[in-house]
Motif scaffolding. Structure first.
Motif, short mmCIF file in Angstrom:
data_model
loop_
_atom_site.label_atom_id
_atom_site.label_comp_id
_atom_site.label_asym_id
_atom_site.label_seq_id
_atom_site.Cartn_x
_atom_site.Cartn_y
_atom_site.Cartn_z
N PHE A 102 0.75 -1.24 -0.11
CA PHE A 102 0.06 -0.07 -0.05
C PHE A 102 0.88 1.24 0.08
CE2 PHE A 102 -2.26 3.40 2.45
CZ PHE A 102 -3.25 3.61 1.46
N CYS A 103 0.59 1.89 -1.13
CA CYS A 103 1.62 3.12 -1.28
C CYS A 103 0.61 4.39 -1.35
CB CYS A 103 2.72 3.12 -2.24
SG CYS A 103 3.39 4.67 -2.89
N ALA A 104 0.72 5.51 -0.62
CA ALA A 104 -0.48 6.41 -0.77
C ALA A 104 -0.38 7.03 -2.24
CB ALA A 104 -0.24 7.26 0.30
N GLY A 105 0.83 6.98 -2.52
CA GLY A 105 1.14 7.69 -3.87
C GLY A 105 0.44 7.00 -5.14
N ASP A 106 0.17 5.66 -5.02
CA ASP A 106 -0.06 4.78 -5.96
C ASP A 106 -1.70 4.71 -6.53
OD1 ASP A 106 -0.66 2.64 -7.66
OD2 ASP A 106 0.95 1.53 -7.02
N SER A 107 -2.05 5.39 -7.59
CA SER A 107 -3.41 5.93 -7.63
C SER A 107 -4.38 4.59 -8.20
CB SER A 107 -3.70 6.69 -8.93
OG SER A 107 -3.13 6.42 -9.97
N LYS A 108 -3.60 3.55 -8.88
CA LYS A 108 -4.35 2.31 -8.85
C LYS A 108 -4.78 1.64 -7.63
CE LYS A 108 -3.05 0.02 -13.29
NZ LYS A 108 -1.77 -0.76 -13.75
N ASP A 109 -3.65 1.37 -6.92
CA ASP A 109 -4.20 0.80 -5.37
C ASP A 109 -5.40 1.78 -4.61
OD1 ASP A 109 -2.49 -1.16 -5.46
OD2 ASP A 109 -1.00 -0.41 -4.11
N LEU A 110 -5.19 3.08 -4.77
CA LEU A 110 -6.21 3.88 -4.23
C LEU A 110 -7.71 3.45 -4.89
CD1 LEU A 110 -4.56 7.17 -3.42
CD2 LEU A 110 -5.02 5.27 -1.89
N GLU A 111 -7.81 3.45 -6.42
CA GLU A 111 -9.00 3.39 -6.79
C GLU A 111 -9.42 1.73 -6.53
OE1 GLU A 111 -8.41 3.47 -11.39
OE2 GLU A 111 -7.73 5.60 -10.88
N HIS A 112 -8.61 0.81 -6.30
CA HIS A 112 -9.08 -0.41 -5.96
C HIS A 112 -9.54 -0.39 -4.45
CE1 HIS A 112 -9.06 -4.60 -4.93
NE2 HIS A 112 -8.24 -4.43 -3.97
N LEU A 113 -8.99 0.24 -3.86
CA LEU A 113 -9.31 0.56 -2.46
C LEU A 113 -10.69 1.00 -1.91
CD1 LEU A 113 -6.39 1.43 -0.22
CD2 LEU A 113 -7.46 -0.74 -0.16
N ASP A 114 -10.84 2.21 -3.05
CA ASP A 114 -11.92 3.10 -3.11
C ASP A 114 -13.20 2.16 -3.14
OD1 ASP A 114 -12.91 5.42 -2.43
OD2 ASP A 114 -13.27 5.77 -4.57
N THR A 115 -12.80 1.01 -4.36
CA THR A 115 -14.01 0.13 -4.75
C THR A 115 -14.36 -0.69 -3.95
OG1 THR A 115 -12.81 0.37 -6.77
CG2 THR A 115 -14.76 -1.16 -7.01
N VAL A 116 -13.30 -1.42 -3.18
CA VAL A 116 -13.84 -2.24 -2.08
C VAL A 116 -14.46 -1.48 -1.04
CG1 VAL A 116 -12.67 -4.27 -0.52
CG2 VAL A 116 -11.77 -3.45 -2.67
N ARG A 117 -13.94 -0.40 -0.59
CA ARG A 117 -14.61 0.12 0.49
C ARG A 117 -16.11 0.52 0.27
NH1 ARG A 117 -13.16 5.41 0.99
NH2 ARG A 117 -10.96 5.14 0.77
N LYS A 118 -16.38 1.00 -1.08
CA LYS A 118 -17.37 1.36 -1.49
C LYS A 118 -18.49 0.07 -1.31
CE LYS A 118 -16.98 5.46 -3.88
NZ LYS A 118 -16.34 6.03 -4.95
N ASN A 119 -17.88 -0.93 -1.97
CA ASN A 119 -18.68 -2.45 -2.06
C ASN A 119 -19.09 -2.70 -0.56
OD1 ASN A 119 -18.79 -2.92 -4.63
ND2 ASN A 119 -16.78 -4.25 -4.48
N ASN A 120 -18.17 -2.54 0.17
CA ASN A 120 -18.44 -2.85 1.54
C ASN A 120 -19.59 -2.12 2.23
OD1 ASN A 120 -16.57 -4.92 1.24
ND2 ASN A 120 -15.35 -4.23 2.81
N SER A 121 -19.51 -0.97 1.97
CA SER A 121 -20.45 0.04 2.38
C SER A 121 -21.67 -0.11 1.81
CB SER A 121 -19.87 1.34 2.17
OG SER A 121 -20.81 2.40 1.78
N ASN A 122 -21.84 -0.46 0.47
CA ASN A 122 -23.01 -0.67 -0.26
C ASN A 122 -23.65 -2.05 0.45
OD1 ASN A 122 -23.08 1.36 -2.01
ND2 ASN A 122 -22.22 0.15 -3.67
#
Ligand SMILES: C[S@@+](CC[C@H](N)C(=O)[O-])C[C@H]1O[C@@H](n2cnc3c(N)ncnc32)[C@H](O)[C@@H]1O
Length: 384
Positions: free
Chosen positions: A128-148
């Motif tokens: 997990f590297c805060a600067g890596d936008s691909k990782d951040l996009e992936h996280l965003d999707t997982v977090r949104k899925n879980n919240s959905n």
């Protein structure tokens, strides 16, 4: 004389300081006695701290923005804090009841403790590297899925009772036989050791935190496995926010240095809500700061929010409990005491010849079950 709880406690260390002249011969001493003078000095220090309270408008801001201060904390430290978990399975064998490492409390095997230490989490920055936008996009999707998933369940909550029963059979971890929830999980320094150590195929581990940054660290961890674990953002003080599992579905709830960061007025509601999630016979495990711990006595004037409640330089807050206060919170929530002990340890910096008096409290409280004890309850009755 040691209390019944103290006598029953086999897991904690057993290096006792009987001769004050030997204090610098070891790094730590267990179950240290406090003299009356030491207790009085601590009391005086705490009184002095509370002479000057943080103004109310600032206190309100700390409460409103609490999750942001913790976000900043995890942006700075990632998982570099709160890592020392060698005591986890010795103190809480309920977290891995079927595994030999979960039996350390019974056998106190030094070798197994060493194995747990060695298997502790690697660096998150590999993954997990805060600067890596691909990782951040992936996280965003997982977090949104879980919240959905949680929001879907929330709308299901408004369904007729017969439909509600159907929903109860379809939630993350619904087919599991042993469900653990860690609240205020931070970067996952308890969750991943549990997943590594407890190989029960029926295990499912939930974990939540109100810091999105912390939950992202958990989701990005190489060992995060959605078939065994469900991480979600949740503010414990927002009582109406739904959990992803139904009431009476959890075997164990873990609170490690979390309740202390919550506004004292809100603690009872938090414990009441968590106790609803426990199965009859399920247990809450807590380890947290005790009154007059070194960390409390180090606060300066101007950092006190209320009696025994302080704000640190980074805006995060911390309370220091007595055993009676915790007993009151859990008993009021209808839970029964299995363990409520104080761990007073004298840590020593031999190089600098400094002594540090640490005070932690450890509790296990169980939801009454009649004769029908859960697995966690049975384990606790055997070991405590
Ligand atoms: C001292 S840290 C302990 C973290 C973790 N339990 C550990 O031992 O590594 C306190 C944690 O509680 C979380 N926390 C504080 N207040 C919370 C709340 N109202 N709801 C959910 N999490 C909260 C913080 O974000 C932080 O991760």
């Amino acid at each position: 004389a040691p209390s019944r709880d103290e006598k029953k406690r086999k897991q904690f260390g057993n290096r006792f300081l009987t001769d004050a002249a030997r204090v610098f011969q070891h790094n730590a001493w267990d179950n240290v006695e406090w003299s009356e003078e030491q207790e009085a000095a601590a009391q005086a220090k705490v009184q002095e701290q509370s002479m000057q309270l943080v103004p109310q408008d600032q206190q309100d801001a700390y409460e409103i923005n609490a999750n942001m201060y913790w976000d900043d904390f995890y942006k700075t430290h990632e998982n570099g804090f709160f890592k020392d978990r060698h005591w986890l399975f010795t103190e809480f064998p309920e977290l891995a009841p079927n595994h030999p490492q979960g039996q350390i409390g019974l056998h106190n095997s030094k070798e197994t403790v060493k194995n747990i230490k060695n298997s502790s989490l690697g660096s998150y920055s590999d993954k997990f590297c805060a600067g890596d936008s691909k990782d951040l996009e992936h996280l965003d999707t997982v977090r949104k899925n879980n919240s959905n998933i949680i929001h879907q369940l929330q709308s299901d909550d408004k369904m007729a009772p017969q439909l509600q029963e159907e929903k109860d059979g379809d939630f993350p971890g619904s087919s599991a036989t042993y469900r653990i929830l860690e609240v205020g999980c931070g970067a996952g320094n308890t969750v991943f050791p549990i997943l590594q150590t407890n190989n029960d195929p029926g295990l499912f581990v939930y974990c939540c935190d109100f810091s999105t940054t912390a939950v992202d660290l958990v989701l990005a961890h190489p060992e995060y496995d959605a078939s065994r674990c469900f991480a979600f953002v949740h503010d414990l003080t927002k009582n109406q926010t739904p959990f992803p599992m139904p009431d009476e579905s959890l075997d164990v709830i873990v609170l490690i240095f979390v309740l202390s960061s919550i506004l004292p007025e809100k603690m009872q509601c938090v414990i009441n809500r968590l106790s609803q999630l426990l199965k009859p016979g399920g247990i809450i495990l807590l380890r947290d700061y005790g009154r007059f711990d070194l960390a409390q006595l180090r606060f300066k004037k101007g950092q006190c929010l209320a009696d025994n409640f302080y704000v640190k330089g980074d805006g995060t807050r911390v309370y220091f409990f007595t055993q009676d206060e915790l007993d009151f919170l859990f008993s009021t929530a209808g839970l029964e005491k299995i363990q409520n002990i104080v761990d007073r340890r004298l840590q020593v910096n031999r190089g600098k010849q400094i002594t540090m008096y640490r005070v932690w409290i450890q509790c296990k409280y169980q939801k009454p079950s009649g004769d029908n004890k859960s697995v966690a309850g049975r384990i606790s009755s055997i070991i405590n």
